[in-house]
Design an enzyme around this catalytic site. Structure first.
Site, PDB file in Angstrom:
ATOM      1  N   TYR A  81       0.809  -1.225   0.000  1.00 37.69           N
ATOM      2  CA  TYR A  81       0.000   0.000   0.000  1.00 37.69           C
ATOM      3  C   TYR A  81       0.840   1.271   0.000  1.00 37.69           C
ATOM      4  CZ  TYR A  81      -4.543  -2.233   0.500  1.00 37.69           C
ATOM      5  OH  TYR A  81      -5.689  -2.935   0.264  1.00 37.69           O
ATOM      6  N   ASP A 102     -12.469  -9.242   4.117  1.00 36.83           N
ATOM      7  CA  ASP A 102     -13.712  -9.403   3.359  1.00 36.83           C
ATOM      8  C   ASP A 102     -14.247 -10.823   3.565  1.00 36.83           C
ATOM      9  OD1 ASP A 102     -13.661  -6.767   2.390  1.00 36.83           O
ATOM     10  OD2 ASP A 102     -14.215  -7.385   0.360  1.00 36.83           O
ATOM     11  N   ASP A 149      -2.523 -18.491   2.372  1.00 36.62           N
ATOM     12  CA  ASP A 149      -3.431 -19.378   1.633  1.00 36.62           C
ATOM     13  C   ASP A 149      -4.094 -20.384   2.572  1.00 36.62           C
ATOM     14  OD1 ASP A 149      -0.874 -20.425   1.935  1.00 36.62           O
ATOM     15  OD2 ASP A 149      -0.788 -21.351  -0.051  1.00 36.62           O
ATOM     16  N   LYS A 176       3.341 -14.735   4.085  1.00 36.88           N
ATOM     17  CA  LYS A 176       3.684 -15.608   2.951  1.00 36.88           C
ATOM     18  C   LYS A 176       5.207 -15.660   2.860  1.00 36.88           C
ATOM     19  CE  LYS A 176       2.420 -18.055  -0.706  1.00 36.88           C
ATOM     20  NZ  LYS A 176       1.573 -19.269  -0.675  1.00 36.88           N
ATOM     21  N   ASP A 217      -6.441  -6.953   3.996  1.00 39.20           N
ATOM     22  CA  ASP A 217      -7.544  -6.438   3.183  1.00 39.20           C
ATOM     23  C   ASP A 217      -8.402  -7.593   2.670  1.00 39.20           C
ATOM     24  OD1 ASP A 217      -9.093  -4.677   1.556  1.00 39.20           O
ATOM     25  OD2 ASP A 217      -7.875  -5.273  -0.171  1.00 39.20           O
TER      26      ASP A 217
HETATM   27  C1  IPM Z   1     -10.697  -1.551   2.854  1.00 39.63           C
HETATM   28  C2  IPM Z   1     -10.831  -1.141   1.422  1.00 39.63           C
HETATM   29  C3  IPM Z   1      -9.697  -0.189   1.066  1.00 39.63           C
HETATM   30  C4  IPM Z   1      -8.399  -0.942   1.249  1.00 39.63           C
HETATM   31  C5  IPM Z   1      -9.785   0.414  -0.336  1.00 39.63           C
HETATM   32  C6  IPM Z   1     -11.102   1.095  -0.588  1.00 39.63           C
HETATM   33  C7  IPM Z   1      -8.633   1.359  -0.595  1.00 39.63           C
HETATM   34  O1  IPM Z   1     -10.873  -2.238   0.588  1.00 39.63           O
HETATM   35  O2  IPM Z   1     -10.756  -0.678   3.738  1.00 39.63           O
HETATM   36  O3  IPM Z   1     -10.540  -2.739   3.112  1.00 39.63           O
HETATM   37  O4  IPM Z   1      -7.928  -1.620   0.329  1.00 39.63           O
HETATM   38  O5  IPM Z   1      -7.842  -0.844   2.326  1.00 39.63           O
HETATM   39 MG    MG Z   2     -10.973  -4.072   1.652  1.00 41.03          MG
END
Ligand code: IPM
Ligand code: MG
Length: 375
Positions: free
Chosen positions: A136, A273, A245, A212, A269
């Site tokens: 990042y 999710d 993984d 990793k 990140d």
């Molecule tokens: C998150 C989002 C952000 C990230 C994006 C929108 C830049 O996916 O907060 O997880 O990748 O950190």
């Molecule tokens: Mg995200």
């Protein structure tokens, strides 16, 4: 106590969910003697389209005076991907050095998980995502034709890093692109230490480093080394490693093994999710961008979902829960616990739920129901 909260509702459904968050924070404040001075900022896609600037420096300066930032969501269909993400969200995270992205993965009783046979007792852990380094940092480049060599040379000197790209450049000069993941000893140390401290504070017993290091041996080799060093300071806490993984597989197969997960930015990140899905969906997943000694920022981890904006159908609980994390961060534990209980009650009763959870209530009805449960 009295707190200055900078509120950035943002784009799409951001303003709707933030409104419910503010409603619940106000209710909790009234019940527990906490005062908030909310100051709203208009940043987001519309502001950018109108002013040609994502976030003025003067505003950034002003935000430095806030006790915390409460963010809705960003992302606008008429703004190219990356502009708002980098110009607003990542800029704030970096400017305020919010080096921890704390994302609880917890299944509230009454909420269904897609994982068959798993319940609230099995899905209850924290992901501590490093938030200022890794891929990042924005170090990279793209070169074509003659500029390859020059570009590589500049970057080599600039960052004093080794590239094995020479081969690609000599062999088949097409276009070359690269992006670097960075880890610094200090950067890893502070986030890993935060994870161990969190583990202790919450009375948990295990911290898992997800990386990793078997392939990306330099960047995550340093990560592992520092993790092991920090772990030595925490006798009685089990420290383990997992490759990302395999960790993704265990999030689904054996989520109960996780208590505190600490992981570099990009893996964090992706994994969070996945974490959101096993805790009932993105409508139920909050995050805190934390600088323990600075200005922290709390947000639902879902995006702006422009398609649903203005319809009042989005689940505000992720945003309300993010507000709850902000209360806890500010040290208002009693109020924070009350919000957590109220969310839990509304979910358990199952009478006031948005569509994502199988209900038909509106965004503001869910906010009202949670606010009403706060005593
Ligand atoms: C998150 C989002 C952000 C990230 C994006 C929108 C830049 O996916 O907060 O997880 O990748 O950190
Ligand atoms: Mg995200």
């Amino acid at each position: 106590m009295r707190y200055r909260i900078a509120v950035i509702p943002g784009d799409g459904v951001g303003p709707e969910v933030v409104e419910e968050g503010v409603k619940v924070l106000t209710a909790a404040g009234d019940a527990y003697g906490v005062r908030f001075d909310f100051k709203f900022y208009p940043f987001g896609g519309d502001y950018y389209l109108e002013h040609g600037e994502v976030l003025p420096d003067s505003a950034l300066k002003e935000l430095e005076g806030a006790d915390a930032i409460y963010l809705g969501a960003i992302g606008h269909p008429r703004v190219a991907p990356g502009v708002l993400e980098k110009g607003l969200l990542l800029r704030l995270r970096f400017h305020f050095d919010q080096y921890v992205n704390l994302r609880p993965v917890r299944l509230y009783p009454g909420v269904e998980t897609p994982l068959r046979g798993k319940g609230p007792g099995d899905i209850a852990f924290y992901v501590v995502r490093e938030n200022t380094e890794d891929f990042y940092v924005g170090v990279g480049g793209r070169f074509k034709g003659e500029s390859h060599r020059a570009g590589l040379e500049v970057n080599r000197r600039l960052y004093r890093l080794r590239f094995s790209l020479d081969v690609a450049v000599q062999g088949a000069p097409g276009e070359v692109a690269y992006q670097l993941g960075i880890a610094t000893r200090r950067g890893v140390e502070r986030v890993v230490r935060y994870a161990f401290e969190l583990c202790k504070r919450k009375g948990l017993r295990r911290v898992t480093s997800v990386d990793k290091a078997n392939v990306l041996g330099d960047v995550y080799g340093l990560w592992r080394e520092v993790f092991s060093e920090v772990a030595r300071d925490y006798e009685g806490v089990e420290a383990e490693f997992a490759f990302v993984d395999a960790a993704a597989m265990w999030f689904v197969k054996n989520p109960e093994r996780f208590q505190v997960v600490v992981t570099p930015n990009m893996f964090g990140d992706i994994l969070t999710d996945l974490g959101a899905m096993i805790q009932g969906g993105l409508g139920l997943a909050p995050g805190g961008n934390i600088n323990p000694g600075g200005v922290s920022m709390f947000e639902p981890i879902h995006g702006s979902a422009p398609k649903y904006a203005g319809q009042g159908v989005i689940n505000p609980i992720a945003a309300i829960w993010a507000g709850q994390m902000m209360l806890s961060h500010l040290g208002e534990e009693a109020a924070a616990e009350a919000v957590d209980r109220a969310i839990g009650q509304v979910l358990r009763e199952g009478k006031t739920l948005t569509k994502d959870l199988g209900g038909s209530s509106s965004t503001s009805q869910v906010g009202d129901a949670i606010a009403a449960k706060i005593h």
